[in-house]
Each structure stands twice: as C-alpha cells, then as structure tokens.
Design an enzyme around this catalytic site. Structure first.
Site, PDB file in Angstrom:
ATOM      1  N   GLU A 157       4.264  -5.321   7.118  1.00 35.05           N
ATOM      2  CA  GLU A 157       3.423  -4.321   7.799  1.00 35.05           C
ATOM      3  C   GLU A 157       3.775  -4.173   9.275  1.00 35.05           C
ATOM      4  O   GLU A 157       3.672  -3.086   9.846  1.00 35.05           O
ATOM      5  CB  GLU A 157       1.933  -4.700   7.682  1.00 35.05           C
ATOM      6  CG  GLU A 157       1.350  -4.571   6.279  1.00 35.05           C
ATOM      7  CD  GLU A 157       1.474  -5.852   5.456  1.00 35.05           C
ATOM      8  OE1 GLU A 157       2.335  -6.699   5.786  1.00 35.05           O
ATOM      9  OE2 GLU A 157       0.711  -5.987   4.480  1.00 35.05           O
TER      10      GLU A 157
ATOM     11  N   ALA B 129       0.870  -1.183   0.000  1.00 35.88           N
ATOM     12  CA  ALA B 129       0.000   0.000   0.000  1.00 35.88           C
ATOM     13  C   ALA B 129       0.901   1.226   0.000  1.00 35.88           C
ATOM     14  O   ALA B 129       2.036   1.170   0.483  1.00 35.88           O
ATOM     15  CB  ALA B 129      -0.870  -0.016   1.242  1.00 35.88           C
TER      16      ALA B 129
ATOM     17  N   GLU C 210      -0.175  -9.372  -1.129  1.00 39.29           N
ATOM     18  CA  GLU C 210      -1.601  -9.715  -1.043  1.00 39.29           C
ATOM     19  C   GLU C 210      -2.252  -9.665  -2.424  1.00 39.29           C
ATOM     20  O   GLU C 210      -3.086 -10.498  -2.763  1.00 39.29           O
ATOM     21  CB  GLU C 210      -2.300  -8.753  -0.076  1.00 39.29           C
ATOM     22  CG  GLU C 210      -1.868  -8.991   1.363  1.00 39.29           C
ATOM     23  CD  GLU C 210      -2.347  -7.922   2.320  1.00 39.29           C
ATOM     24  OE1 GLU C 210      -2.121  -6.724   2.041  1.00 39.29           O
ATOM     25  OE2 GLU C 210      -2.952  -8.267   3.350  1.00 39.29           O
TER      26      GLU C 210
ATOM     27  N   GLY D  10       0.682  -5.097   0.706  1.00 39.33           N
ATOM     28  CA  GLY D  10      -0.445  -5.180  -0.221  1.00 39.33           C
ATOM     29  C   GLY D  10      -0.040  -5.743  -1.577  1.00 39.33           C
ATOM     30  O   GLY D  10      -0.878  -6.314  -2.296  1.00 39.33           O
TER      31      GLY D  10
HETATM   32  N1  DAK Z   1       4.639   3.386  -0.355  1.00 39.76           N
HETATM   33  C1  DAK Z   1       5.067   4.580  -0.848  1.00 39.76           C
HETATM   34  N2  DAK Z   1       6.257   4.751  -1.444  1.00 39.76           N
HETATM   35  C2  DAK Z   1       7.066   3.675  -1.545  1.00 39.76           C
HETATM   36  C3  DAK Z   1       6.701   2.411  -1.047  1.00 39.76           C
HETATM   37  C4  DAK Z   1       5.410   2.270  -0.426  1.00 39.76           C
HETATM   38  N3  DAK Z   1       4.939   1.110   0.029  1.00 39.76           N
HETATM   39  N4  DAK Z   1       7.719   1.543  -1.277  1.00 39.76           N
HETATM   40  C5  DAK Z   1       8.682   2.258  -1.908  1.00 39.76           C
HETATM   41  N5  DAK Z   1       8.293   3.521  -2.052  1.00 39.76           N
HETATM   42  C6  DAK Z   1       9.046   4.608  -2.685  1.00 39.76           C
HETATM   43  C7  DAK Z   1      10.196   5.064  -1.793  1.00 39.76           C
HETATM   44  O1  DAK Z   1       9.733   5.965  -0.815  1.00 39.76           O
HETATM   45  C8  DAK Z   1      11.098   5.706  -2.821  1.00 39.76           C
HETATM   46  O2  DAK Z   1      10.601   6.975  -3.127  1.00 39.76           O
HETATM   47  P1  DAK Z   1      11.606   8.259  -3.237  1.00 39.76           P
HETATM   48  O3  DAK Z   1      12.264   8.354  -1.906  1.00 39.76           O
HETATM   49  O4  DAK Z   1      12.564   7.893  -4.339  1.00 39.76           O
HETATM   50  O5  DAK Z   1      10.689   9.409  -3.562  1.00 39.76           O
HETATM   51  C9  DAK Z   1      10.934   4.822  -4.054  1.00 39.76           C
HETATM   52  O6  DAK Z   1       9.700   4.133  -3.860  1.00 39.76           O
HETATM   53  C10 DAK Z   1      12.034   3.798  -4.190  1.00 39.76           C
HETATM   54  O7  DAK Z   1      12.113   3.076  -2.972  1.00 39.76           O
HETATM   55  P2  DAK Z   1      13.482   2.881  -2.173  1.00 39.76           P
HETATM   56  O8  DAK Z   1      14.427   4.002  -2.434  1.00 39.76           O
HETATM   57  O9  DAK Z   1      13.135   2.585  -0.765  1.00 39.76           O
HETATM   58  O10 DAK Z   1      14.062   1.570  -2.887  1.00 39.76           O
HETATM   59  P3  DAK Z   1      15.012   0.474  -2.257  1.00 39.76           P
HETATM   60  O11 DAK Z   1      15.409  -0.410  -3.397  1.00 39.76           O
HETATM   61  O12 DAK Z   1      16.075   1.088  -1.428  1.00 39.76           O
HETATM   62  O13 DAK Z   1      14.055  -0.373  -1.264  1.00 39.76           O
HETATM   63  C11 DAK Z   1      12.021  -1.534  -0.656  1.00 39.76           C
HETATM   64  C12 DAK Z   1      12.998  -1.079  -1.803  1.00 39.76           C
HETATM   65  C13 DAK Z   1      10.811  -2.200  -1.299  1.00 39.76           C
HETATM   66  C14 DAK Z   1      12.749  -2.558   0.241  1.00 39.76           C
HETATM   67  C15 DAK Z   1      11.647  -0.297   0.193  1.00 39.76           C
HETATM   68  O14 DAK Z   1      11.179   0.714  -0.697  1.00 39.76           O
HETATM   69  C16 DAK Z   1      10.559  -0.577   1.184  1.00 39.76           C
HETATM   70  O15 DAK Z   1      10.796  -1.153   2.256  1.00 39.76           O
HETATM   71  N6  DAK Z   1       9.312  -0.179   0.880  1.00 39.76           N
HETATM   72  C17 DAK Z   1       8.191  -0.300   1.780  1.00 39.76           C
HETATM   73  C18 DAK Z   1       7.671  -1.709   1.797  1.00 39.76           C
HETATM   74  C19 DAK Z   1       6.537  -1.888   2.787  1.00 39.76           C
HETATM   75  O16 DAK Z   1       6.678  -1.643   3.999  1.00 39.76           O
HETATM   76  N7  DAK Z   1       5.374  -2.312   2.294  1.00 39.76           N
HETATM   77  C20 DAK Z   1       4.215  -2.542   3.113  1.00 39.76           C
HETATM   78  C21 DAK Z   1       3.364  -1.288   3.130  1.00 39.76           C
HETATM   79  S1  DAK Z   1       1.941  -1.457   4.208  1.00 39.76           S
HETATM   80  C22 DAK Z   1      -5.676  -2.618   3.670  1.00 39.76           C
HETATM   81  C23 DAK Z   1      -5.171  -3.276   2.594  1.00 39.76           C
HETATM   82  C24 DAK Z   1      -3.804  -3.380   2.415  1.00 39.76           C
HETATM   83  C25 DAK Z   1      -2.912  -2.824   3.308  1.00 39.76           C
HETATM   84  C26 DAK Z   1      -3.425  -2.168   4.379  1.00 39.76           C
HETATM   85  C27 DAK Z   1      -4.805  -2.065   4.568  1.00 39.76           C
HETATM   86  N8  DAK Z   1      -7.084  -2.511   3.839  1.00 39.76           N
HETATM   87  C28 DAK Z   1      -8.001  -2.914   2.771  1.00 39.76           C
HETATM   88  C29 DAK Z   1      -7.651  -2.061   5.039  1.00 39.76           C
HETATM   89  C30 DAK Z   1      -1.503  -2.932   3.052  1.00 39.76           C
HETATM   90  C31 DAK Z   1      -0.556  -2.329   3.784  1.00 39.76           C
HETATM   91  C32 DAK Z   1       0.822  -2.312   3.254  1.00 39.76           C
HETATM   92  O17 DAK Z   1       1.135  -2.820   2.221  1.00 39.76           O
END
Ligand code: DAK
Length: 257
Positions: free
Chosen positions: A131, A65, A111, A108
């Site tokens: 998450e 997400a 998922e 997400g």
């Molecule tokens: N959201 C927003 N931006 C993101 C992102 C994300 N999930 N993942 C990456 N980005 C952005 C980074 O901020 C960065 O942007 P800039 O800084 O360049 O502007 C760009 O993408 C490149 O990312 P990185 O520089 O971090 O790239 P790396 O290769 O160093 O790292 C990475 C890649 C995938 C390991 C890292 O970006 C990372 O850890 N990303 C976050 C992953 C994460 O935590 N995902 C889970 C998110 S929570 C629901 C349904 C679903 C959900 C919730 C509720 N309902 C129906 C109620 C789901 C929740 C989630 O998924």
C-alpha cells in the site's frame, strides 16, 4: 448466486470458497467482500459445515483492494466505506478458517489471508503489503496482524518498504504453517480441514476464540479466559462422547452439543 466467488459444500463437513475475479487477480471489490462475508455467514449458520477453506487462483489469492474502486473514494467515501462491515463479518467468523494461498497475496489480499486461522502456502505464493507504493497504508488489519505474526522488523520492512516475501520466507517468519507444491495447496488445506472437521464443534469454537485472545490480552487474562472456556466445555455432550469413545477404544462421533 455470487458473481465473484464459488462456494462448494464438500464431504466431511468442509466448505470450499474460491475467489473468482481472474481478470483483476481477485482484487477485492465491495461486491466480492460482501459476497465473501455473506458466504461465511451462511457457512456459520449451516450446522453441517464445520470448517471452511478459502482460496483463490494459481496466479493470485488476491492482489489487494480493487485499486480502481479505491480511486473513486474520497475521505467521506472512506469514512462511510461499506467494506468495513464486510471485514467485520469476516473477522467474526467463529468456525475454523483455512487459507490456501497460491500466487499473490498482496495488500488486502494478504490481510484477508491473515484473517484465516491457518495459512497453507504454495511455493510460488508471495505475501506483501504494498500500500505504501500507492501513498497509503494497510487498512484491514495489516499493521496489527502482520506484526503479531512475523515480528516488528519484518513487518516494518514489508509495510514501510512495500516489498513482498516468498512462501519460504513466510514459513520461516511464522506467517504460514506449511508450504506445499502449488498444485497441492488446496488439497493439503482440504485434508487439514477434514481432520479438524472431525473434532467437537464447540471445543473448536472455544479453542479458536481462546487462541485469538492470546493476540490481544495479557497472560493472566488469557489464562483466566482459557479456564472459563475449558470449564464451559465440561457441560457438553461431546466431551462425554470424546471421553467415552476413548475408553471404549472407538472413534468419537461429535454432534456439536
Ligand atoms: N486492483 C485492481 N486491479 C488489479 C489489481 C488491484 N489491486 N491488481 C491487479 N489488477 C489487474 C491489473 O490492473 C490487470 O488488469 P488489466 O490491465 O489486464 O485490465 C490485471 O489485474 C493483471 O495484472 P497485471 O497485468 O499487473 O499482472 P502482473 O503479473 O504483471 O502483476 C501484480 C501482478 C500483483 C504484481 C500487479 O498486478 C500489482 O502490483 N497489483 C497491485 C497490487 C497492490 O498494490 N495491492 C495493494 C492494493 S491497496 C481498507 C481495507 C483494505 C485496504 C484498504 C482499506 N479499509 C477497510 C479501510 C487495502 C488496500 C490495498 O490492498
């Protein structure tokens, strides 16, 4: 025109949907999920489309997400989250859906991949539910679908520890059915899609529905459901065609009737 994804109608009854938010690793905004749900609805309504392949980029299928968007939502915002309706639409897609996953499939994104009926992964794919690192937990089926796919211990490890697994581990665990070289992931998914697209659409639809039943019902009810579905297909022209084609030693030509 969708802004966050590309839709291509390919030959052989296959539609390819490619997520396209490269600057944020295809993070799933409300807009992206809405466009994806709409694209799947359109594929559902199009009788020429028999199978859909969903993919992202080489670096990311989807990194979850959109965290920046999530940051703006309070409790009420989450209760009224418009993304919920999009997830429902995606869940309800009744044609075969194949995910071709390269790079990150996190949160997400993992998922979303698990909403597909078949997952093909590139060797560099990583699947995870991180998450917990954000102080939250999976919210789009990640606890339920992951546990059913990989079993309790690994699902607990991934969700509670927030660690991701690589494509080979995902293959061993049963989360994906094949691992390919990353440059061949989409090609392999399309090849499989074309194979499936040649089958009888009503049989595909009922077989998918019946297989998914196995995830949420007891054996006796599942077998009853299968019996009914099997019986319904006895009334289709495609069944006649399939059997006649076998007897006449030719390829069947299915019409979806
Ligand atoms: N959201 C927003 N931006 C993101 C992102 C994300 N999930 N993942 C990456 N980005 C952005 C980074 O901020 C960065 O942007 P800039 O800084 O360049 O502007 C760009 O993408 C490149 O990312 P990185 O520089 O971090 O790239 P790396 O290769 O160093 O790292 C990475 C890649 C995938 C390991 C890292 O970006 C990372 O850890 N990303 C976050 C992953 C994460 O935590 N995902 C889970 C998110 S929570 C629901 C349904 C679903 C959900 C919730 C509720 N309902 C129906 C109620 C789901 C929740 C989630 O998924």
């Amino acid at each position: 025109m969708p802004q966050t994804l590309a839709v291509e109608s390919l030959d052989g009854g296959v539609r390819l949907i490619t997520l396209q938010r490269p600057a944020a690793l295809n993070a799933l905004t409300t807009e992206l999920l809405g466009e994806l749900a709409a694209a799947l609805d359109a594929a559902q309504a199009d009788s020429e489309t028999r199978v859909v392949v969903l993919t992202g980029s080489r670096k990311a299928f989807a990194a979850g997400a959109d965290i920046n968007e999530m940051a703006e939502r309070d409790l009420t915002g989450i209760l009224n989250d418009p993304r919920q309706a999009s997830w429902q639409q995606i869940t309800g897609f009744s044609k075969p859906l194949i995910a071709a996953v390269n790079g990150f499939a996190l949160g997400g994104g993992c998922e979303l991949a698990m909403h597909a009926d078949i997952l093909i992964a590139g060797e560099d794919a990583r699947f995870g539910q991180p998450e917990i690192n954000l102080g939250i937990m999976p919210g789009a089926g990640g606890t339920q679908r992951l546990l059913r796919a990989v079993g309790k211990s690994l699902a607990m490890q991934m969700v509670l520890g927030g660690e991701s697994i690589d494509a080979r581990h995902a293959l061993r665990a049963g989360l994906v059915s094949e691992v390919t070289q990353p440059e061949l992931t989409v090609e392999r998914a399309l090849q499989l899609a074309r194979l499936i697209a040649g089958k009888a659409p009503l049989a595909l639809r009922l077989a998918k529905e019946t297989l998914l039943k196995a995830l949420d019902t007891d054996l006796a009810s599942g077998l009853r459901f299968e019996r009914h579905a099997f019986t319904v297909l006895a009334g289709t022209r495609d069944r006649e065609e399939g059997i006649r084609a076998f007897q006449e030693k030719r390829r069947p030509s299915f019409t979806g009737h």
